[in-house]
Design an enzyme around this catalytic site. Sequence first.
Site, short mmCIF file in Angstrom:
data_model
loop_
_atom_site.label_atom_id
_atom_site.label_comp_id
_atom_site.label_asym_id
_atom_site.label_seq_id
_atom_site.Cartn_x
_atom_site.Cartn_y
_atom_site.Cartn_z
N GLY A 67 0.72 -1.23 -0.03
CA GLY A 67 0.21 -0.03 -0.12
C GLY A 67 0.89 1.27 0.04
O GLY A 67 1.99 1.24 0.43
N GLN A 87 2.82 10.07 1.66
CA GLN A 87 4.02 9.41 1.71
C GLN A 87 5.02 9.81 0.75
O GLN A 87 6.30 9.32 0.80
CB GLN A 87 3.78 7.86 1.76
CG GLN A 87 3.11 7.27 3.10
CD GLN A 87 3.15 5.63 2.83
OE1 GLN A 87 2.27 5.21 2.25
NE2 GLN A 87 3.95 4.99 3.40
N CYS A 99 5.45 -0.42 7.10
CA CYS A 99 4.97 0.70 6.33
C CYS A 99 6.14 1.14 5.64
O CYS A 99 7.29 1.02 6.25
CB CYS A 99 4.41 1.75 7.68
SG CYS A 99 4.34 3.25 6.87
N LEU A 100 6.07 1.61 4.45
CA LEU A 100 7.16 2.00 3.74
C LEU A 100 8.01 3.39 4.21
O LEU A 100 9.05 3.34 3.83
CB LEU A 100 6.76 2.36 2.20
CG LEU A 100 6.31 0.77 1.29
CD1 LEU A 100 5.83 1.47 -0.01
CD2 LEU A 100 7.39 -0.10 1.26
N HIS A 151 -4.77 1.19 7.16
CA HIS A 151 -3.49 1.89 7.38
C HIS A 151 -3.25 3.09 6.57
O HIS A 151 -2.78 4.16 6.99
CB HIS A 151 -2.37 0.69 7.29
CG HIS A 151 -0.91 1.27 7.30
ND1 HIS A 151 0.01 0.73 8.17
CD2 HIS A 151 -0.38 2.15 6.42
CE1 HIS A 151 1.21 0.99 8.03
NE2 HIS A 151 0.93 2.08 6.88
N GLU A 152 -3.64 2.92 5.29
CA GLU A 152 -3.32 3.85 4.31
C GLU A 152 -4.44 4.77 4.37
O GLU A 152 -3.98 6.15 4.11
CB GLU A 152 -3.54 3.35 2.95
CG GLU A 152 -2.67 2.21 2.49
CD GLU A 152 -1.10 2.60 2.82
OE1 GLU A 152 -0.58 3.51 2.63
OE2 GLU A 152 -0.49 1.54 2.96
N HIS A 155 -2.99 7.40 6.94
CA HIS A 155 -1.85 8.30 6.28
C HIS A 155 -2.50 9.46 5.69
O HIS A 155 -1.99 10.77 5.97
CB HIS A 155 -1.28 7.66 5.27
CG HIS A 155 -0.10 6.99 5.37
ND1 HIS A 155 1.01 7.36 6.26
CD2 HIS A 155 0.38 5.71 5.29
CE1 HIS A 155 2.01 6.32 6.28
NE2 HIS A 155 1.43 5.19 5.90
ZN ZN Z 1 2.13 3.29 5.79
#
Ligand code: ZN
Length: 172
Positions: A46, A51, A93-94, A135-136, A139
Amino acid sequence: MAIRSILHYPDPRLRQKAAPVTEITPEIKQLVEDMAETMYAAPGVGLAATQIGEPHRVFLVDIAGEDEPSKLHVFINPEIVKTEGEQCAPEGCLSFPGISEEIKRASKVTVKAIGIDGKPFQLEAEGLLAVAVQHENDHLEGVLMIDKMGMLKKRIVQRKMQKRGGVDEDRA
Ligand code: ZN
Protein backbone atom coordinates in the site's frame (compact mmCIF):
# COMPACT_ATOMS: atom_id res chain seq x y z
CA MET A 1 5.98 7.28 -15.01
CA ALA A 2 8.48 7.86 -12.31
CA ILE A 3 9.52 6.28 -9.09
CA ARG A 4 9.13 8.89 -6.36
CA SER A 5 11.04 8.99 -3.12
CA ILE A 6 9.15 7.80 -0.08
CA LEU A 7 9.27 9.97 3.02
CA HIS A 8 10.53 8.28 6.15
CA TYR A 9 9.39 8.88 9.72
CA PRO A 10 9.76 11.43 11.32
CA ASP A 11 9.50 13.62 8.21
CA PRO A 12 6.91 16.26 9.23
CA ARG A 13 5.21 16.02 5.82
CA LEU A 14 3.88 12.61 6.93
CA ARG A 15 1.77 14.54 9.46
CA GLN A 16 0.04 16.66 6.81
CA LYS A 17 -3.68 16.07 6.35
CA ALA A 18 -4.49 15.36 2.73
CA ALA A 19 -7.04 17.47 0.87
CA PRO A 20 -9.94 15.97 -1.11
CA VAL A 21 -9.49 15.55 -4.85
CA THR A 22 -12.00 17.81 -6.58
CA GLU A 23 -11.44 16.53 -10.12
CA ILE A 24 -9.54 13.65 -11.69
CA THR A 25 -7.15 15.74 -13.71
CA PRO A 26 -4.22 14.44 -15.81
CA GLU A 27 -2.02 15.42 -12.83
CA ILE A 28 -3.99 13.12 -10.51
CA LYS A 29 -3.77 10.29 -13.06
CA GLN A 30 -0.02 10.88 -13.28
CA LEU A 31 0.21 10.89 -9.50
CA VAL A 32 -1.57 7.51 -9.35
CA GLU A 33 0.77 6.06 -12.00
CA ASP A 34 3.82 7.31 -10.14
CA MET A 35 2.46 5.96 -6.87
CA ALA A 36 1.83 2.52 -8.41
CA GLU A 37 5.33 2.39 -9.84
CA THR A 38 6.80 3.53 -6.52
CA MET A 39 4.77 1.01 -4.51
CA TYR A 40 5.66 -1.96 -6.74
CA ALA A 41 9.33 -0.99 -6.84
CA ALA A 42 9.59 -0.72 -3.04
CA PRO A 43 7.89 -3.32 -2.87
CA GLY A 44 4.89 -2.60 -0.66
CA VAL A 45 1.22 -3.57 -0.36
CA GLY A 46 0.00 0.00 0.00
CA LEU A 47 1.01 3.60 -0.51
CA ALA A 48 -0.67 6.89 0.36
CA ALA A 49 -0.02 10.10 -1.57
CA THR A 50 1.13 11.81 1.65
CA GLN A 51 4.03 9.33 1.79
CA ILE A 52 5.53 10.91 -1.29
CA GLY A 53 4.78 14.43 -0.08
CA GLU A 54 1.61 14.90 -2.14
CA PRO A 55 -1.20 15.89 0.22
CA HIS A 56 -4.11 14.55 -1.84
CA ARG A 57 -6.67 12.04 -0.61
CA VAL A 58 -5.40 9.15 -2.72
CA PHE A 59 -4.05 5.76 -1.74
CA LEU A 60 -3.31 2.48 -3.47
CA VAL A 61 -3.45 -1.06 -2.17
CA ASP A 62 -2.38 -4.33 -3.78
CA ILE A 63 -2.17 -7.25 -1.40
CA ALA A 64 -1.54 -9.93 -4.07
CA GLY A 65 1.27 -12.29 -3.13
CA GLU A 66 4.37 -12.81 -5.27
CA ASP A 67 2.82 -15.73 -7.16
CA GLU A 68 -0.56 -14.11 -7.69
CA PRO A 69 -1.60 -11.71 -10.43
CA SER A 70 -1.49 -8.13 -9.16
CA LYS A 71 -4.76 -6.50 -8.25
CA LEU A 72 -4.39 -2.77 -7.85
CA HIS A 73 -7.07 -0.92 -5.90
CA VAL A 74 -7.05 2.87 -6.32
CA PHE A 75 -8.92 4.84 -3.66
CA ILE A 76 -9.62 8.52 -4.27
CA ASN A 77 -11.42 10.50 -1.52
CA PRO A 78 -11.88 7.29 0.50
CA GLU A 79 -14.16 7.10 3.48
CA ILE A 80 -14.45 4.17 5.86
CA VAL A 81 -18.18 3.98 6.47
CA LYS A 82 -18.35 0.83 8.61
CA THR A 83 -15.98 -1.14 10.81
CA GLU A 84 -16.55 -4.50 12.48
CA GLY A 85 -14.66 -6.76 14.84
CA GLU A 86 -11.03 -6.63 15.85
CA GLN A 87 -7.78 -8.17 14.65
CA CYS A 88 -4.17 -7.79 15.60
CA ALA A 89 -1.54 -8.47 12.96
CA PRO A 90 2.05 -7.45 12.25
CA GLU A 91 2.20 -4.37 10.04
CA GLY A 92 4.94 -2.69 8.13
CA CYS A 93 5.06 0.70 6.43
CA LEU A 94 7.25 2.02 3.63
CA SER A 95 7.79 5.12 5.79
CA PHE A 96 9.15 2.90 8.60
CA PRO A 97 11.62 0.67 6.75
CA GLY A 98 12.61 -2.45 8.66
CA ILE A 99 9.86 -2.07 11.28
CA SER A 100 7.16 -4.67 11.81
CA GLU A 101 4.83 -4.38 14.79
CA GLU A 102 1.49 -5.83 15.81
CA ILE A 103 -1.26 -3.24 15.49
CA LYS A 104 -4.88 -3.56 16.56
CA ARG A 105 -7.38 -2.85 13.78
CA ALA A 106 -10.97 -3.59 12.83
CA SER A 107 -11.24 -7.02 11.20
CA LYS A 108 -13.71 -5.87 8.56
CA VAL A 109 -14.27 -2.47 6.97
CA THR A 110 -16.54 -1.02 4.34
CA VAL A 111 -14.89 1.75 2.37
CA LYS A 112 -16.42 4.13 -0.15
CA ALA A 113 -14.19 5.88 -2.65
CA ILE A 114 -13.85 7.08 -6.23
CA GLY A 115 -11.86 5.01 -8.69
CA ILE A 116 -9.34 6.31 -11.22
CA ASP A 117 -12.19 6.19 -13.79
CA GLY A 118 -14.04 8.79 -11.69
CA LYS A 119 -16.74 6.32 -10.68
CA PRO A 120 -17.72 5.87 -7.04
CA PHE A 121 -17.44 2.38 -5.61
CA GLN A 122 -17.83 0.60 -2.32
CA LEU A 123 -15.63 -2.23 -1.11
CA GLU A 124 -15.97 -4.61 1.80
CA ALA A 125 -12.59 -5.74 3.01
CA GLU A 126 -11.38 -8.16 5.63
CA GLY A 127 -8.07 -9.66 6.72
CA LEU A 128 -4.96 -8.13 5.18
CA LEU A 129 -6.96 -5.98 2.77
CA ALA A 130 -8.88 -4.46 5.71
CA VAL A 131 -5.59 -3.78 7.52
CA ALA A 132 -4.09 -2.12 4.44
CA VAL A 133 -7.16 0.06 3.85
CA GLN A 134 -7.16 1.27 7.48
CA HIS A 135 -3.39 1.83 7.49
CA GLU A 136 -3.39 3.84 4.24
CA ASN A 137 -6.53 5.76 5.17
CA ASP A 138 -4.78 6.82 8.40
CA HIS A 139 -1.92 8.27 6.34
CA LEU A 140 -4.36 10.72 4.71
CA GLU A 141 -5.15 12.04 8.21
CA GLY A 142 -1.48 12.32 9.11
CA VAL A 143 -1.86 9.32 11.43
CA LEU A 144 0.99 6.80 11.45
CA MET A 145 1.25 3.24 12.74
CA ILE A 146 3.53 4.42 15.55
CA ASP A 147 0.54 6.34 16.97
CA LYS A 148 -1.21 2.99 17.53
CA MET A 149 1.64 1.57 19.63
CA GLY A 150 2.10 1.58 23.38
CA MET A 151 4.72 3.92 24.92
CA LEU A 152 7.47 1.31 25.11
CA LYS A 153 7.14 0.05 21.53
CA LYS A 154 6.89 3.65 20.37
CA ARG A 155 10.23 4.53 22.02
CA ILE A 156 11.91 1.45 20.52
CA VAL A 157 10.64 2.29 17.04
CA GLN A 158 11.67 5.96 17.42
CA ARG A 159 15.19 4.85 18.44
CA LYS A 160 15.44 2.49 15.46
CA MET A 161 14.31 5.23 13.10
CA GLN A 162 16.77 7.72 14.66
CA LYS A 163 19.59 5.28 14.06
CA ARG A 164 18.62 5.27 10.40
CA GLY A 165 19.45 8.97 10.31
CA GLY A 166 16.16 10.58 11.26
CA VAL A 167 15.67 12.93 14.19
CA ASP A 168 13.18 12.82 17.03
CA GLU A 169 9.77 13.92 15.80
CA ASP A 170 9.36 16.23 18.79
CA ARG A 171 12.38 18.17 17.67
CA ALA A 172 11.83 17.90 13.92
ZN1 ZN B 1 2.29 3.31 5.91
